[in-house]
Enzyme design. Structure first.
Site, PDB file in Angstrom:
ATOM      1  N   ASN A   9       0.874  -1.172   0.000  1.00  0.00           N
ATOM      2  CA  ASN A   9       0.000   0.000   0.000  1.00  0.00           C
ATOM      3  C   ASN A   9       0.908   1.219   0.000  1.00  0.00           C
ATOM      4  O   ASN A   9       1.457   1.581   1.034  1.00  0.00           O
ATOM      5  CB  ASN A   9      -0.896  -0.025   1.250  1.00  0.00           C
ATOM      6  CG  ASN A   9      -1.747   1.222   1.356  1.00  0.00           C
ATOM      7  OD1 ASN A   9      -1.831   2.013   0.417  1.00  0.00           O
ATOM      8  ND2 ASN A   9      -2.392   1.395   2.512  1.00  0.00           N
ATOM      9  N   LYS A  11       0.135   4.218  -0.422  1.00  0.00           N
ATOM     10  CA  LYS A  11      -0.534   5.412   0.121  1.00  0.00           C
ATOM     11  C   LYS A  11      -0.282   6.613  -0.801  1.00  0.00           C
ATOM     12  O   LYS A  11      -0.202   6.444  -2.019  1.00  0.00           O
ATOM     13  CB  LYS A  11      -0.083   5.677   1.555  1.00  0.00           C
ATOM     14  CG  LYS A  11      -0.215   4.441   2.439  1.00  0.00           C
ATOM     15  CD  LYS A  11      -0.073   4.731   3.895  1.00  0.00           C
ATOM     16  CE  LYS A  11      -0.097   3.427   4.654  1.00  0.00           C
ATOM     17  NZ  LYS A  11      -0.181   3.599   6.103  1.00  0.00           N
ATOM     18  N   HIS A  97      -9.598   1.035   4.537  1.00  0.00           N
ATOM     19  CA  HIS A  97      -8.368   1.282   5.295  1.00  0.00           C
ATOM     20  C   HIS A  97      -8.685   2.257   6.438  1.00  0.00           C
ATOM     21  O   HIS A  97      -9.480   3.188   6.266  1.00  0.00           O
ATOM     22  CB  HIS A  97      -7.293   1.858   4.363  1.00  0.00           C
ATOM     23  CG  HIS A  97      -5.943   1.874   4.994  1.00  0.00           C
ATOM     24  ND1 HIS A  97      -5.574   2.816   5.928  1.00  0.00           N
ATOM     25  CD2 HIS A  97      -4.877   1.038   4.864  1.00  0.00           C
ATOM     26  CE1 HIS A  97      -4.345   2.564   6.327  1.00  0.00           C
ATOM     27  NE2 HIS A  97      -3.899   1.483   5.700  1.00  0.00           N
ATOM     28  N   GLU A  99      -7.149   4.697   7.575  1.00  0.00           N
ATOM     29  CA  GLU A  99      -6.901   6.117   7.272  1.00  0.00           C
ATOM     30  C   GLU A  99      -8.093   6.712   6.520  1.00  0.00           C
ATOM     31  O   GLU A  99      -8.445   7.876   6.715  1.00  0.00           O
ATOM     32  CB  GLU A  99      -5.597   6.257   6.468  1.00  0.00           C
ATOM     33  CG  GLU A  99      -4.388   6.016   7.365  1.00  0.00           C
ATOM     34  CD  GLU A  99      -3.148   5.503   6.651  1.00  0.00           C
ATOM     35  OE1 GLU A  99      -3.072   5.566   5.415  1.00  0.00           O
ATOM     36  OE2 GLU A  99      -2.245   5.020   7.370  1.00  0.00           O
ATOM     37  N   GLU A 169      -5.705  -5.012  10.352  1.00  0.00           N
ATOM     38  CA  GLU A 169      -4.677  -4.003  10.600  1.00  0.00           C
ATOM     39  C   GLU A 169      -4.972  -3.282  11.913  1.00  0.00           C
ATOM     40  O   GLU A 169      -5.792  -2.348  11.938  1.00  0.00           O
ATOM     41  CB  GLU A 169      -4.682  -2.973   9.468  1.00  0.00           C
ATOM     42  CG  GLU A 169      -4.414  -3.575   8.110  1.00  0.00           C
ATOM     43  CD  GLU A 169      -3.806  -2.545   7.176  1.00  0.00           C
ATOM     44  OE1 GLU A 169      -2.698  -2.786   6.710  1.00  0.00           O
ATOM     45  OE2 GLU A 169      -4.429  -1.498   6.942  1.00  0.00           O
ATOM     46  N   GLY A 175       2.179   2.136  10.717  1.00  0.00           N
ATOM     47  CA  GLY A 175       3.139   3.228  10.566  1.00  0.00           C
ATOM     48  C   GLY A 175       3.785   3.662  11.874  1.00  0.00           C
ATOM     49  O   GLY A 175       4.440   4.695  11.929  1.00  0.00           O
ATOM     50  N   SER A 215       3.200  -2.197  10.415  1.00  0.00           N
ATOM     51  CA  SER A 215       4.655  -2.181  10.626  1.00  0.00           C
ATOM     52  C   SER A 215       5.316  -3.535  10.344  1.00  0.00           C
ATOM     53  O   SER A 215       6.288  -3.897  11.027  1.00  0.00           O
ATOM     54  CB  SER A 215       4.985  -1.691  12.045  1.00  0.00           C
ATOM     55  OG  SER A 215       4.502  -0.380  12.227  1.00  0.00           O
ATOM     56  N   GLY A 237       4.786   1.150   4.758  1.00  0.00           N
ATOM     57  CA  GLY A 237       6.128   1.725   4.620  1.00  0.00           C
ATOM     58  C   GLY A 237       7.123   0.826   3.903  1.00  0.00           C
ATOM     59  O   GLY A 237       7.853   1.280   3.011  1.00  0.00           O
TER      60      GLY A 237
HETATM   61  C1  PEP Z   1      -0.982   0.093   6.078  1.00  0.00           C
HETATM   62  O1  PEP Z   1      -1.205   1.297   6.159  1.00  0.00           O
HETATM   63  O2  PEP Z   1      -1.761  -0.625   5.440  1.00  0.00           O
HETATM   64  C2  PEP Z   1       0.197  -0.435   6.758  1.00  0.00           C
HETATM   65  C3  PEP Z   1       0.199  -1.682   7.097  1.00  0.00           C
HETATM   66  O3  PEP Z   1       1.223   0.454   6.983  1.00  0.00           O
HETATM   67  P1  PEP Z   1       2.656   0.140   7.653  1.00  0.00           P
HETATM   68  O4  PEP Z   1       3.131  -1.173   7.097  1.00  0.00           O
HETATM   69  O5  PEP Z   1       3.496   1.284   7.281  1.00  0.00           O
HETATM   70  O6  PEP Z   1       2.404   0.043   9.133  1.00  0.00           O
END
Ligand code: PEP
Length: 252
Positions: A9, A11, A97, A99, A169, A175, A215, A237
């Site tokens: 992803n 983003k 998601h 966000e 998630e 993040g 993460s 990330g």
């Molecule tokens: C995400 O936003 O879907 C995600 C898992 O981000 P990160 O791996 O950066 O925590």
């Protein structure tokens, strides 16, 4: 046998040119060294999708949007419909998601419409669910996540439900560098699978890939993916670096 899936992803990151370079690098690494039994997906910004589809071998690397409109077409300035996504050659749409739920007010009603339109257009929803830190601290995360599923995807027929990919998630891990422990991940993935079995059937539950997101990186992915109910990852990330993303793809 359910599929192992590692989906990136990106983003709101990368220019089109940077995204194409990243996609080409992932494509090359995956062709050379990628675990063959892992489905690889790149979740790019809308602006990048057509170029990324052209830059990769889509038989090996699938492309995903990160959202779509809740309406099929019409006077919705700035929106991108599921049919438009389909016309790019993308095959997946990340939906729900945290966000988008938090910053763009995506409610269960909106998600219902998006899931339905995605499926109607022959796209695979990567449906995200997960709890915030206060809910985890109160110990009510299972009820919270199952309620998200009930409000948004448990209205689907078994036939449609089987087409989904689910991503668990925990918001407190996205993040933040803070990953769910392997026990926390397995426990919630099993709770989700059990809820699917109770709602549909064990056969449906056994077919659904449930990804972990939060993460994940090459160093912690092997431990997370070793859990029987963790079928891969949705990666933020670490999907922005081709080598790290490959490390996660090869974490099985
Ligand atoms: C995400 O936003 O879907 C995600 C898992 O981000 P990160 O791996 O950066 O925590």
């Amino acid at each position: 046998m359910r599929k192992k899936v590692v989906a990136g992803n990106w983003k709101c990151n990368t220019s089109v040119q940077e995204g194409v370079e990243l996609a080409k690098a992932v494509n090359e690494l995956v062709a050379k060294e990628g675990a063959e039994d892992v489905v690889v997906v790149l979740g790019t910004p809308f602006t990048h999708i057509t170029s990324v589809v052209d830059a990769v071998d889509t038989n090996r690397v699938g492309v995903s949007a990160q959202n779509c409109a809740a309406e099929a077409s019409g006077a919705y300035t700035g929106e991108v419909s599921a049919a438009m996504v389909k016309s790019t050659g993308a095959e997946y749409v990340i939906l729900g998601h945290s966000e988008r739920r938090e910053y763009y007010g995506e409610t269960s009603d909106i998600l219902n419409k998006k899931v339905a339109l995605t499926l109607e257009n022959g796209l695979t929803p990567i449906y995200c669910c997960g709890e915030a830190l206060d809910i985890r601290e109160a110990g009510t995360q299972k009820a919270y996540v199952i309620n998200q599923l009930e409000e948004t995807i448990f209205n689907l027929s078994a036939e449609d439900f089987k087409k989904l990919i689910i991503a668990y998630e925990p918001i407190w891990a996205i993040g933040t560098g803070k990953t769910a422990t392997t026990e926390q991940a397995q426990e919630m993935h099993k709770d989700i699978r059990d809820a699917i079995a109770a709602k549909y059937s064990q056969e449906v539950a056994d077919e659904i890939s449930i990804l972990y997101g939060g993460s994940a990186k090459p160093s912690n992915a092997p431990e997370l993916f070793a859990n029987p109910d963790v079928d891969g990852g949705l990666i933020g990330g670490a999907s922005l670096k081709a080598e790290d993303f490959l490390g996660i793809i090869n974490a099985y």
